[in-house]
Design an enzyme around this catalytic site. Structure first.
Site, PDB file in Angstrom:
ATOM      1  N   ARG A  72      -9.550  10.133 -28.638  1.00 59.37           N
ATOM      2  CA  ARG A  72     -10.417   9.567 -27.602  1.00 59.37           C
ATOM      3  C   ARG A  72     -11.598  10.509 -27.399  1.00 59.37           C
ATOM      4  NH1 ARG A  72      -7.994   6.827 -22.501  1.00 59.37           N
ATOM      5  NH2 ARG A  72      -9.846   5.568 -22.910  1.00 59.37           N
ATOM      6  N   GLN A 100      -6.151  -1.132 -14.647  1.00 61.97           N
ATOM      7  CA  GLN A 100      -5.479   0.087 -14.177  1.00 61.97           C
ATOM      8  C   GLN A 100      -5.412   0.150 -12.660  1.00 61.97           C
ATOM      9  OE1 GLN A 100      -7.970  -0.028 -16.479  1.00 61.97           O
ATOM     10  NE2 GLN A 100      -7.758   1.575 -18.027  1.00 61.97           N
ATOM     11  N   ASP A 152     -14.132  11.329 -16.230  1.00 63.82           N
ATOM     12  CA  ASP A 152     -13.685  11.741 -17.558  1.00 63.82           C
ATOM     13  C   ASP A 152     -14.590  12.821 -18.143  1.00 63.82           C
ATOM     14  OD1 ASP A 152     -11.414   9.769 -18.839  1.00 63.82           O
ATOM     15  OD2 ASP A 152     -12.544   8.842 -17.221  1.00 63.82           O
TER      16      ASP A 152
END
Length: 346
Positions: free
Chosen positions: A87, A194, A235
């Site tokens: 990722r 999510q 992130d």
């Protein structure tokens, strides 16, 4: 609920793709299983990915049979490259791998066996440090919330996304523990839901009031005066304060600015990437079209339709009221306040 644990020379991961309907753990006995778990979001959330990758590197290293430390180091670097490729956007993954490699290089000329033990110890340290950092973030961030508040959050930045306690949800959790009357509004967070699957599940477990809404309802909710603050995770955060987070975060930030609502980002120092000047330099992961064309395995769009499916977007620093870290709350100008955070270590 543990997101992961090291047990009997095995990394055990909670499979978050099955929540909330089923609680099942994955036994990772080789690095390929760890890579697959990260790639398919069985483990997700930037801090959790970092910790899982660190354990994955330690796991892969334990399987190596090398006669000397240099060949061992070379093989471990190959394993790190495989984990790093899973990722691209979440910087914690790359930060954790680099930390383990640097630690190992500094320990040379230790034996391969000594290096194996060192890698596992460092992975455990990353996991433990993340949990403590989340608790500290919670304490600092809770001070920003009034005694009674409606708080909107997007995606899942709770215990499931970390080693425990959570970043954005850690702030909410800490405020709730202090006796503040917090009501959470959770965006469902398309396309993988999510918010609907994970955030609401976490909050219900702890008795924190939560209301689920679809992503396109957030603006009207704000217009009705129901939202006093927005808190999200991250992130990657660049030197200027631009924030990469789950797709849809940018829209929430724009809406918050329009309605005069503070927009807070909660993230550990490991999420801040001073090597990038702005969000334009952040690599944005593109994911499979089936995540958009199907819901729960059921196709909802016509076959053959073209799909654009970025996993993240970038919220410009000008829309971010403050960034909550384990060392405190930092405000603009981020080009000054964020580098100063790391100068404390010099």
């Amino acid at each position: 609920m543990e997101t992961m644990r090291w047990q009997d020379d095995c990394l055990v991961l909670l499979d978050q793709t099955l929540l909330p309907g089923e609680v099942r753990y994955i036994q990772c006995r080789d690095v390929d299983t760890v890579c697959a778990a990260i790639r398919r979001l069985a483990v997700r959330g930037a801090p959790a990915i970092g910790a899982a990758a660190a354990y994955g590197l330690a796991l892969g290293a334990r399987s190596l049979d090398c006669a000397d430390s240099q060949s061992f180091l070379s093989r471990v670097r190959e394993i790190a490259d495989r984990l790093a490729a899973t990722r691209p956007t979440a910087v914690n993954l790359h930060w954790a791998l680099r930390r383990l490699l640097d630690k190992m290089t500094a320990a040379l000329p230790a034996t391969p066996q000594q290096l194996k033990e060192l890698l596992l110890a460092e992975a455990r340290a990353i996991y433990d440090e993340d949990y403590r950092a989340n608790q500290a973030m919670g304490r600092h961030g809770a001070e920003l919330l009034p005694e009674q508040a409606g708080v909107l959050t997007h995606c899942n930045a709770g215990a499931l996304a970390t080693a425990g306690f959570g970043t954005a949800l850690g702030v909410i959790r800490a405020a709730h523990q202090q006796g503040k009357k917090i009501h959470v509004y959770a965006d469902e967070t398309r396309p993988l839901l999510q918010g609907a699957r994970l955030t609401t599940w976490e909050l219900l477990q702890e008795g924190i009031p939560v209301t689920l809404l679809t992503d396109n309802m957030a603006g009207y909710l704000m217009a009705l005066g129901k939202v006093d603050a927005v808190i999200v995770g991250a992130d990657r955060i660049t030197r200027n304060g631009d924030v990469a987070n789950k797709i849809g975060t940018y829209s929430v930030a724009v809406l918050a600015r329009e309605h005069g609502i503070p927009f807070y980002v909660a993230a550990p120092l490991s999420t801040i990437d001073l090597s990038l000047a702005s969000g334009q330099e952040i690599p944005i992961e593109q994911r499979a079209p089936e995540e958009v064309t199907c819901i729960g395995g059921v196709r909802v769009a016509p076959a053959g339709v073209e799909v654009w499916n970025p996993a993240f977007d970038v919220t410009p620093a000008r829309l971010v009221t403050a960034i909550i870290t384990e060392r405190g709350v930092y405000r603009p100008p981020y080009t000054e306040t964020l580098p100063a955070l790391f100068a404390q270590d010099c």
